[in-house]
Scaffold this motif. Structure first.
Motif, PDB file in Angstrom:
ATOM      1  N   GLN A   1       0.706  -0.892  -0.122  1.00  0.00           N
ATOM      2  CA  GLN A   1      -0.041  -0.060  -0.079  1.00  0.00           C
ATOM      3  C   GLN A   1       0.748   1.082   0.072  1.00  0.00           C
ATOM      4  O   GLN A   1       1.818   1.235   0.641  1.00  0.00           O
TER       5      GLN A   1
ATOM      6  N   ILE B   1       4.092   6.246   5.099  1.00  0.00           N
ATOM      7  CA  ILE B   1       4.654   6.508   6.746  1.00  0.00           C
ATOM      8  C   ILE B   1       6.319   6.075   6.605  1.00  0.00           C
ATOM      9  O   ILE B   1       6.870   7.058   7.181  1.00  0.00           O
TER      10      ILE B   1
ATOM     11  N   ILE C   1      14.870 -16.675  10.546  1.00  0.00           N
ATOM     12  CA  ILE C   1      14.791 -15.793  12.032  1.00  0.00           C
ATOM     13  C   ILE C   1      15.749 -16.749  12.815  1.00  0.00           C
ATOM     14  O   ILE C   1      16.526 -16.239  13.549  1.00  0.00           O
TER      15      ILE C   1
ATOM     16  N   SER D   1      15.442 -10.245  21.259  1.00  0.00           N
ATOM     17  CA  SER D   1      14.901 -10.309  19.917  1.00  0.00           C
ATOM     18  C   SER D   1      15.144  -9.024  18.938  1.00  0.00           C
ATOM     19  O   SER D   1      15.419  -7.971  19.590  1.00  0.00           O
ATOM     20  N   LEU D   2      15.110  -9.316  17.994  1.00  0.00           N
ATOM     21  CA  LEU D   2      15.658  -8.307  16.884  1.00  0.00           C
ATOM     22  C   LEU D   2      14.370  -7.705  16.235  1.00  0.00           C
ATOM     23  O   LEU D   2      13.548  -8.505  15.985  1.00  0.00           O
ATOM     24  N   GLN D   3      14.199  -6.471  16.207  1.00  0.00           N
ATOM     25  CA  GLN D   3      13.249  -5.820  15.456  1.00  0.00           C
ATOM     26  C   GLN D   3      13.899  -4.712  14.378  1.00  0.00           C
ATOM     27  O   GLN D   3      14.930  -4.195  14.557  1.00  0.00           O
TER      28      GLN D   3
ATOM     29  N   TYR E   1      11.361   0.530  10.413  1.00  0.00           N
ATOM     30  CA  TYR E   1      11.558   1.325   9.155  1.00  0.00           C
ATOM     31  C   TYR E   1      12.846   1.364   8.613  1.00  0.00           C
ATOM     32  O   TYR E   1      13.725   2.331   8.832  1.00  0.00           O
TER      33      TYR E   1
ATOM     34  N   LYS F   1      14.182  -8.111  27.465  1.00  0.00           N
ATOM     35  CA  LYS F   1      13.102  -8.257  28.378  1.00  0.00           C
ATOM     36  C   LYS F   1      13.459  -8.876  29.701  1.00  0.00           C
ATOM     37  O   LYS F   1      14.372  -9.875  29.465  1.00  0.00           O
TER      38      LYS F   1
ATOM     39  N   MET G   1       4.994  -1.328  22.632  1.00  0.00           N
ATOM     40  CA  MET G   1       4.438  -0.302  21.935  1.00  0.00           C
ATOM     41  C   MET G   1       2.964  -0.520  22.316  1.00  0.00           C
ATOM     42  O   MET G   1       2.211  -1.567  22.617  1.00  0.00           O
TER      43      MET G   1
ATOM     44  N   LEU H   1       4.999  -8.627  21.024  1.00  0.00           N
ATOM     45  CA  LEU H   1       5.074  -9.256  19.628  1.00  0.00           C
ATOM     46  C   LEU H   1       6.089  -9.078  19.138  1.00  0.00           C
ATOM     47  O   LEU H   1       6.479  -8.147  18.088  1.00  0.00           O
TER      48      LEU H   1
ATOM     49  N   TYR I   1       9.448  -9.978  16.668  1.00  0.00           N
ATOM     50  CA  TYR I   1       9.397 -10.249  14.938  1.00  0.00           C
ATOM     51  C   TYR I   1       8.244  -9.776  14.430  1.00  0.00           C
ATOM     52  O   TYR I   1       7.878 -10.726  13.472  1.00  0.00           O
ATOM     53  N   THR I   2       7.383  -8.830  14.781  1.00  0.00           N
ATOM     54  CA  THR I   2       6.264  -8.547  14.072  1.00  0.00           C
ATOM     55  C   THR I   2       6.326  -6.969  13.632  1.00  0.00           C
ATOM     56  O   THR I   2       6.771  -6.154  14.202  1.00  0.00           O
TER      57      THR I   2
ATOM     58  N   LEU J   1       4.796  -4.066  13.148  1.00  0.00           N
ATOM     59  CA  LEU J   1       3.495  -3.404  13.799  1.00  0.00           C
ATOM     60  C   LEU J   1       2.781  -2.719  12.946  1.00  0.00           C
ATOM     61  O   LEU J   1       1.594  -2.594  12.856  1.00  0.00           O
ATOM     62  N   LEU J   2       3.081  -2.034  11.730  1.00  0.00           N
ATOM     63  CA  LEU J   2       2.550  -1.470  10.680  1.00  0.00           C
ATOM     64  C   LEU J   2       1.752  -2.284  10.009  1.00  0.00           C
ATOM     65  O   LEU J   2       0.418  -2.218   9.598  1.00  0.00           O
ATOM     66  N   GLU J   3       2.538  -3.642   9.751  1.00  0.00           N
ATOM     67  CA  GLU J   3       1.632  -4.385   8.974  1.00  0.00           C
ATOM     68  C   GLU J   3       0.524  -5.040   9.711  1.00  0.00           C
ATOM     69  O   GLU J   3      -0.634  -5.307   9.291  1.00  0.00           O
TER      70      GLU J   3
ATOM     71  N   LEU K   1      -2.624  -2.722   9.955  1.00  0.00           N
ATOM     72  CA  LEU K   1      -3.335  -2.777   8.617  1.00  0.00           C
ATOM     73  C   LEU K   1      -4.003  -4.126   8.761  1.00  0.00           C
ATOM     74  O   LEU K   1      -5.236  -4.041   8.014  1.00  0.00           O
TER      75      LEU K   1
ATOM     76  N   TRP L   1       2.001   4.551  12.520  1.00  0.00           N
ATOM     77  CA  TRP L   1       2.841   3.824  13.561  1.00  0.00           C
ATOM     78  C   TRP L   1       4.016   4.931  13.800  1.00  0.00           C
ATOM     79  O   TRP L   1       5.006   5.146  12.863  1.00  0.00           O
TER      80      TRP L   1
END
Lengths: 166, 420
Positions: free
Chosen positions: A50, A56, A101, A137-139, A142, A150, B1, B110, B112-113, B115-117, B120, B163
């Motif tokens: 999208q 964003i 992963i 954990s990895l995030q 953007y 944690k 978040m 959450l 490995y998620t 969050l924008l997805e 949606l 987000w």
């Protein structure tokens, strides 16, 4: 430097179009500096289905020199991507996508366990026993890498750069 | 978040769900007694119908523009809200229901998620499963999530999700949010802040902490931290028990007869008792009040209230009604056009910690069993199937609902029939 992402290849373009993921947000990627190809600029691509979502992401990185939105169905944009993928081009393209992963987790544990422990000792009030396991954990937010730490009910989100420096 | 998911023009969306012809047409839903516009479609907003405009003041616009008008149908909205919340629950481990049409979603665990997805996906799933359009705002604190939701509605209309994950996005959002639009800043504070040169949320976070501490309350200090990305408002996964409970409604028509008002008051006392039982508490005193319509200058005016201390704290319907009627008999006067009455329950205590009285003649054990049985039957077979005779059936005082839609999802006789 920890580099978890895939190299972007020509064959991915049509696959992305078939999956309707036609919007790619671009930004500079510093995690893959190659001393043998120091003149090349590394670019990270993130795919979206999208335009709004791509926008964003673009807003989040708009101060970046290489920030843009590429629409794969636009012939001019597609030609530019193909040009950038050419071996003689001055760019190396990466795709914000990891193959496995589990492998990334393993690499994190092996290489950055001590850095994470040092970071926690220096920058937080957490006091961790030698026997206490830390499950980071990895995030990817953007296009930027973060480590999520944690402990009990507490959660810390730390830029991966800071962990590497620790 | 944190994520705040909010249904768009919720009451209007519920009405449109069962009447697709309303798509594209201006629609408004009125408050109790068909008083004011409390939900407006985008088309109605464009016509200049403001929030809380009294229906009689908007009559000209309504007639001229063929605006569809509905009375509030809380049975329908409550049921649709349940379905929306259940859909949210399928995406996150925990959520806090904030109101009938919005909830905070806990997105902390959450890993490995994207969050924008996820935002949606939530939007898409609610539209597909329930048919209600929603907007999603995701941010590091509750206040910022609320702001992100507003930002999504106004500036990300094409996807309805925002987000605010990094500093740039948060600053961009803060810069376009006026101080008066920050969640938790009221009208007076907004004026005070503007007088001191703080026009946007971005201006506010650049204020020296010392100034905030000196000039604002603890609540605003907490909000200040939230705007800076430091969570300061705790989760409330279970709503805290209420400290006071009030049940009161205006009558659909002005009432003069004592018996009719007594019937209304008995129902309000019974509703108070049920609310007390639902939160496992009892009240030590009740307040009964009665008033005429202040705006009808041609009528004689009368307004009284009385507080009664109960001998033993209670949540039994019969006992509550008895006390309420006792108070009502004292304050009621013949010859007035009454608009409203109500019952308030005060000094609420947990039902396990009530102070018994030596002179109490009530068999509380037996009453408790009877109330439990009554509540169970009413849950299974329908609201107020079992009730006290004093509560009556006619309800001549009931709310004005001239434009009420059907109970499409909760009444078998009103379920839509499709001809194939």
């Amino acid at each position: 430097m920890f580099q978890p992402f895939e190299l972007f290849k020509i064959e991915y373009i049509n696959r992305l179009i078939r999956m309707d993921k036609i919007y790619l947000t671009t930004q500079t990627y510093n995690r893959s500096f190659d001393h043998f190809e120091a003149t090349k600029t590394n670019i990270l691509l993130t795919d979206y289905d999208q335009l709004g979502a791509a926008q964003i992401h673009y807003s989040a990185v708009k101060h970046d020199k290489y920030a843009s939105i590429i629409v794969l169905t636009n012939p001019k944009h597609k030609a530019k991507i193909l040009e950038m993928l050419h071996t003689d081009s001055e760019y190396t393209l990466y795709w914000a996508m990891v193959k496995s992963i589990d492998e990334v987790k393993k690499r994190l544990d092996l290489k950055y366990k001590d850095n994470i422990r040092r970071y926690i000792m220096k920058q937080t009030t957490w006091r961790i026993d030698a026997s206490e396991a830390i499950r980071p954990s990895l995030q990817v937010i953007y296009g930027e890498l973060f480590i999520i730490l944690k402990r009990g009910n507490q959660t810390l989100r730390v830029k991966f750069d800071d962990i590497e420096k620790a | 978040m944190y994520a705040l998911v909010d249904c768009n023009n919720f009451y209007v969306s519920c009405e449109r769900l069962f009447n697709p012809k309303l798509e594209g047409r201006p629609v408004i839903v009125l408050s109790n007694n068909d008083g004011c516009a409390v939900s407006r479609s985008d088309e109605a907003k464009a016509l200049g119908i403001e929030m809380a405009t009294p229906a009689f003041m908007a009559r000209e616009i309504i007639e001229k523009n063929n605006v569809a008008v509905f009375s509030s149908n809380y049975t329908l909205y409550g049921d649709i809200s349940d379905r929306v919340m259940k859909t949210f629950e399928s995406f996150v481990p925990r959520l806090e229901i904030y109101s009938i049409d919005e909830a905070f979603l806990d997105m902390h665990n959450l890993d490995y998620t994207d969050l924008l997805e996820l935002g949606l996906q939530i939007k898409k799933a609610v539209k597909k499963n329930v048919g209600i359009p929603v907007c999603v705002g995701i941010a590091p604190t509750k206040t910022l999530a609320k702001m992100a939701n507003r930002y999504a509605k106004k500036h990300r209309k094409n996807i309805g999700v925002h987000w605010a994950a990094n500093e740039h996005l948060i600053k961009e959002m803060l810069a376009v949010t006026e101080v008066g639009d920050i969640w938790g800043i009221g009208h007076q504070y907004a004026l005070f802040l503007k007088r001191n040169g703080f026009n946007t949320a971005l201006d506010l976070i650049s204020a020296p902490e010392e100034w905030i501490r000196k000039n604002m309350t603890v609540v605003v200090q907490r909000l200040f931290n939230e705007l800076k990305g430091i969570p300061a408002i705790a989760w409330e996964f279970k709503p805290p028990p209420k400290k006071n409970i009030c049940t009161s409604k205006s009558f659909g028509k002005l009432q003069t007869k004592k018996e009719d008002i007594k019937e209304a008051l008995s129902n309000y006392a019974a509703a108070c008792a049920l609310k007390l039982r639902n939160q496992k508490s009892c009240c030590r005193s009740i307040n009964v009040f009665l008033q005429t319509n202040l705006h009808r200058t041609q009528d004689k005016q009368y307004s009284r209230s009385i507080t009664i201390d109960l001998q033993t704290p209670t949540n039994f319907t019969g006992e509550m009604i008895t006390y309420a009627i006792k108070g009502f008999d004292i304050i009621f006067k013949e010859g007035y056009n009454y608009l409203k009455c109500g019952v308030m329950a005060f000094d609420i205590v947990p039902d396990e910690k009530i102070q018994a009285s030596l002179f109490d003649k009530c068999d509380r054990k037996k009453n408790k069993t009877a109330m439990e049985a009554m509540d169970k039957i009413n849950v299974c077979l329908g609201k107020e199937i079992v009730r006290l005779s004093v509560q009556g059936f006619e309800k001549r005082y009931r709310l004005k609902t001239e434009y009420l839609s059907s109970h499409f999802t909760t009444d078998m006789n009103q379920v839509l029939k499709v001809k194939i």
